[in-house]
Design an enzyme around this catalytic site. Structure first.
Site, PDB file in Angstrom:
ATOM      1  N   ASN A 418      29.134  34.762  34.024  1.00  0.00           N
ATOM      2  CA  ASN A 418      29.685  36.006  34.531  1.00  0.00           C
ATOM      3  C   ASN A 418      28.550  36.985  34.813  1.00  0.00           C
ATOM      4  O   ASN A 418      27.774  37.304  33.918  1.00  0.00           O
ATOM      5  CB  ASN A 418      30.638  36.637  33.517  1.00  0.00           C
ATOM      6  CG  ASN A 418      31.219  37.943  34.032  1.00  0.00           C
ATOM      7  OD1 ASN A 418      32.013  37.945  34.962  1.00  0.00           O
ATOM      8  ND2 ASN A 418      30.791  39.055  33.462  1.00  0.00           N
ATOM      9  N   GLU A 419      28.465  37.416  36.064  1.00  0.00           N
ATOM     10  CA  GLU A 419      27.515  38.426  36.503  1.00  0.00           C
ATOM     11  C   GLU A 419      26.075  38.169  36.076  1.00  0.00           C
ATOM     12  O   GLU A 419      25.427  39.043  35.502  1.00  0.00           O
ATOM     13  CB  GLU A 419      27.944  39.803  36.003  1.00  0.00           C
ATOM     14  CG  GLU A 419      29.212  40.219  36.653  1.00  0.00           C
ATOM     15  CD  GLU A 419      29.970  41.186  35.803  1.00  0.00           C
ATOM     16  OE1 GLU A 419      29.470  41.560  34.746  1.00  0.00           O
ATOM     17  OE2 GLU A 419      31.059  41.559  36.215  1.00  0.00           O
ATOM     18  N   TYR A 480      32.236  52.599  40.258  1.00  0.00           N
ATOM     19  CA  TYR A 480      30.827  52.837  39.907  1.00  0.00           C
ATOM     20  C   TYR A 480      30.047  53.398  41.089  1.00  0.00           C
ATOM     21  O   TYR A 480      29.031  54.050  40.920  1.00  0.00           O
ATOM     22  CB  TYR A 480      30.177  51.551  39.391  1.00  0.00           C
ATOM     23  CG  TYR A 480      30.732  51.119  38.053  1.00  0.00           C
ATOM     24  CD1 TYR A 480      30.577  51.926  36.929  1.00  0.00           C
ATOM     25  CD2 TYR A 480      31.432  49.931  37.912  1.00  0.00           C
ATOM     26  CE1 TYR A 480      31.093  51.547  35.702  1.00  0.00           C
ATOM     27  CE2 TYR A 480      31.952  49.540  36.691  1.00  0.00           C
ATOM     28  CZ  TYR A 480      31.778  50.363  35.592  1.00  0.00           C
ATOM     29  OH  TYR A 480      32.293  49.989  34.378  1.00  0.00           O
ATOM     30  N   GLU A 512      37.199  40.531  39.631  1.00  0.00           N
ATOM     31  CA  GLU A 512      37.219  41.875  39.023  1.00  0.00           C
ATOM     32  C   GLU A 512      37.273  42.912  40.136  1.00  0.00           C
ATOM     33  O   GLU A 512      36.542  42.813  41.125  1.00  0.00           O
ATOM     34  CB  GLU A 512      35.965  42.146  38.178  1.00  0.00           C
ATOM     35  CG  GLU A 512      35.929  41.403  36.873  1.00  0.00           C
ATOM     36  CD  GLU A 512      34.773  41.809  35.950  1.00  0.00           C
ATOM     37  OE1 GLU A 512      34.255  42.933  36.076  1.00  0.00           O
ATOM     38  OE2 GLU A 512      34.407  40.986  35.109  1.00  0.00           O
TER      39      GLU A 512
HETATM   40  C1  CKU Z   1      33.480  45.596  33.862  1.00  0.00           C
HETATM   41  C2  CKU Z   1      29.724  44.389  37.778  1.00  0.00           C
HETATM   42  C3  CKU Z   1      30.547  44.905  36.729  1.00  0.00           C
HETATM   43  C4  CKU Z   1      30.734  43.995  35.581  1.00  0.00           C
HETATM   44  N1  CKU Z   1      32.034  43.980  34.958  1.00  0.00           N
HETATM   45  C5  CKU Z   1      31.949  43.204  33.747  1.00  0.00           C
HETATM   46  C6  CKU Z   1      33.036  43.457  32.759  1.00  0.00           C
HETATM   47  O1  CKU Z   1      32.780  42.807  31.543  1.00  0.00           O
HETATM   48  C7  CKU Z   1      33.136  44.950  32.538  1.00  0.00           C
HETATM   49  O2  CKU Z   1      34.063  45.251  31.548  1.00  0.00           O
HETATM   50  C8  CKU Z   1      32.395  45.329  34.815  1.00  0.00           C
HETATM   51  C9  CKU Z   1      33.646  47.121  33.702  1.00  0.00           C
HETATM   52  O3  CKU Z   1      32.698  47.834  33.901  1.00  0.00           O
HETATM   53  O4  CKU Z   1      34.730  47.566  33.354  1.00  0.00           O
END
Ligand code: CKU
Length: 608
Positions: A418-419, A480, A512
């Site tokens: 993940n990411e 974001y 996501e």
């Molecule tokens: C989520 C790129 C953002 C990554 N994503 C991962 C996840 O685990 C986080 O909870 C973002 C967030 O910022 O709510």
């Protein structure tokens, strides 16, 4: 096979003893437990429930945040009839690194908190007195642990973990611990691969045993009627007029595996098997050769008080809410979930993207923000230790996960990371290749593989998406970046990005997209953090998804609010849930329900 992975089931030949309950517990601030002989029994008067994470029981902050070694202890008596059997001790999930002692002897060392391990204890068990099980755990994060992070020592000498990921570093004996008593000659593992043949099906099977005795396979339908049988460790089972496992319309056959000697049953094991195929054609994912559109969520195993602990009542409530809202799938973000959840998903017909705990492979304690804004970060995969130790741990975890979950119809794909940082260093490529290749070797069904890509992993920059069988995107335009009034710009960026992904020719799904939302805050006009901003945000994304043919799945982040490390962007945890942490709906839940109930399963697929 040293590590027996089959889910322990009670059958004619097997017994299972659940060791759940109150266990003795001790923190070990200076890692002196071994010196003090804790492996023979811990002197503490504290007791905690197993399974659960320990963090949310105590009222002292230093216990909630405790980082380092900590110990658990319980005991059991052995029945003399077990002498002719194999006695295994199975940990369903011990977070994160475990050393196990039985009667003072070290019997196992295991890395990784979200997958089971089994230890044969025949040689250490006592039949004339009480047996003591002691477990030393460690929850420090580093660049070699899965998940990743770092651990620091504060000025007062206490340790603290800094996760590179956005969920609380819950740890402990988070899943059950059981004794499994099996015959000496036993079934160790099973592989199944299904093929459809008109109205009928063929299942190629292989049964792994530790004996040369005869193996039989019988298949029963849901009315317990025998529909097929076969003899031999390998073979093909043909079923006529097969009732297929379909999304939200599951059918499970019961496969019985037997070892027989002189007409006596030596070992018996059962699996509930959904017959279905998974494949990818162009930009569609196909189940039983029919295109499917995935609707659902990224989730967490997270609940008040139990933390990450196995929580069947919450799992039940979650499945009822998933059905209510019209979902047909979810991703086990960011780690493999408790096995019982996969059993429920098999029965309810949910499609799961099974994710490894490979999260935080990006050097940043502000992972969520840095990842989402594509901030400059130190390349993770450049590090020597990552290419050696982390990769070894990662491959080992992959192996455990695929072997554990391969026979679940609900698992339709693997998410290997993940990411991760897929732009900072070319060294990510061989690392990813090793994982993707190994996954195919391990999975008899060769399910589609992917990883959840951060915003920096754009179609023209990502070094690793070419390895994916389908593309999974985590995107936060409108949160974001381009938040609030500027979301219109964010949606243009989303649209432009999807134009590029459309050209890649693979299925694209959103694993996501979401925004923090405080239940009860509504504003006109909307503002970020209000319930109606969350509704507008989802509506905006969905309009764009509907324009793009390659988008074949939508899983908002997150199903429910969940606990994280405290910080300036988190108010008592992450509030991106469509449900609250206690599983009550926010306004967006009703909007998603209306949309999803009206999207056919083959949305954008075959035109009826
Ligand atoms: C989520 C790129 C953002 C990554 N994503 C991962 C996840 O685990 C986080 O909870 C973002 C967030 O910022 O709510």
């Amino acid at each position: 096979m040293a590590n027996k992975m089959l889910y322990p089931r009670q059958t004619l030949t097997r017994s299972v003893i659940d060791l759940s309950g109150m266990w003795k517990f001790a923190f070990d601030y200076e890692s002196k437990g071994n010196e003090l002989n804790y492996q023979n029994g811990i002197p503490s008067k504290i007791e905690v429930p197993v399974p659960a994470s320990f963090a949310d029981f105590f009222t002292e902050k230093e216990f909630k945040e405790y980082t380092g070694d900590f110990w658990y202890e319980t005991s059991f008596y052995a029945d003399k009839s077990w002498k002719s059997k194999d006695i295994d001790l199975r940990f369903f999930g011990a977070a994160h690194v475990a050393t196990v002692y039985v009667n003072g002897k070290e019997v196992a060392y295991h890395h990784g908190g979200f997958l089971p391990f089994t230890i044969n204890i025949n040689d250490v068990i006592k039949y004339d007195e009480k047996n003591i099980i002691v477990v030393k755990l460690n929850n420090e994060l580093s660049h070699t642990t899965l998940p990743c992070g770092e651990s620091l020592v504060m000025k007062n000498g206490k340790k603290v973990t800094k996760p590179y990921f956005d969920f609380f570093n819950y740890s402990g004996l988070i899943r059950p611990v059981k004794l499994v008593i099996t015959p000496k000659s036993s079934i160790l593992d099973v592989n199944l691969v299904h093929e459809l043949n008109g109205k009928n099906s063929k299942t190629n099977y292989e049964v792994f045993t530790n004996t040369n005795d005869d193996v039989y396979v019988n298949v029963f339908d849901e009315d317990e009627k025998l529909v097929a049988s076969s003899k031999g460790k390998k073979g093909v089972i043909e079923i006529e007029n097969t009732k297929l496992w379909k999304p939200l319309n599951a059918y499970l056959y019961k496969f019985e595996f037997l070892i027989e000697k002189n007409n006596e049953i030596v070992d018996q094991y059962f699996l509930n098997v959904g017959i279905r195929t998974v494949s990818i054609k162009g930009n569609r994912i196909l189940i039983n050769n029919e295109p499917v559109y995935l609707k659902g969520f990224g989730k967490h195993e997270d609940s008040p008080v139990s933390g990450r602990g196995y929580n069947l009542p919450f799992a039940k409530r979650d499945f009822e809410l998933l059905k209510w809202i019209g979902a047909n799938s979810f991703r086990t973000s960011h780690y493999p979930y408790s096995e019982e959840i996969y059993d429920i998903a098999d029965k309810e017909g949910f499609m799961l993207i099974d994710e490894l705990p490979a999260v935080g492979m990006l050097v940043s304690t502000r992972n969520a923000v840095d990842a989402a804004t594509a901030a400059k970060i130190k390349p993770f995969f450049d590090e020597e230790i990552v290419q050696t130790v982390t990769l070894k741990n990662h491959l080992n975890t992959l192996e455990e996960c695929v072997i554990r979950d391969k026979n679940h119809a609900c698992v339709i794909a693997w998410s290997l990371l993940n990411e991760p940082d897929t732009v900072g260093s070319k060294k990510a490529v061989p690392y990813f290749e090793a994982l993707f290749n190994r996954c195919n070797e391990l999975d008899p069904e060769k399910r589609p593989r992917s990883f959840a890509a951060i915003i920096a992993s754009q179609p023209d920059r990502c070094l690793c998406t070419h390895l994916c069988d389908f593309i999974m995107l985590n995107r936060y335009y409108g949160w974001y970046t381009e938040g609030g009034y500027e979301i219109e710009d964010g949606l243009v960026r989303l649209d432009e990005e999807l134009d590029k992904w459309d050209k890649v020719g693979k299925p694209v799904m959103f694993t996501e997209y979401g925004c923090d939302t405080m239940q009860g805050v509504t504003r006109l006009p909307s503002v970020m953090w209000s319930e109606n901003y969350q509704v507008e945000y989802f509506d905006g994304y969905h309009k764009i998804f509907d324009k793009h043919e390659s988008v074949m799945g939508e899983q908002p982040w997150n199903f429910a609010d969940f606990q994280t490390t405290e910080g300036i962007i988190r108010c008592d945890g992450n509030k991106k849930g469509v449900f609250t942490r206690d599983r009550e709906p926010k306004m967006a839940a009703f909007v998603l329900k209306r949309r999803w109930e009206n999207l056919p399963i083959n949305y954008k697929g075959k035109k009826d």
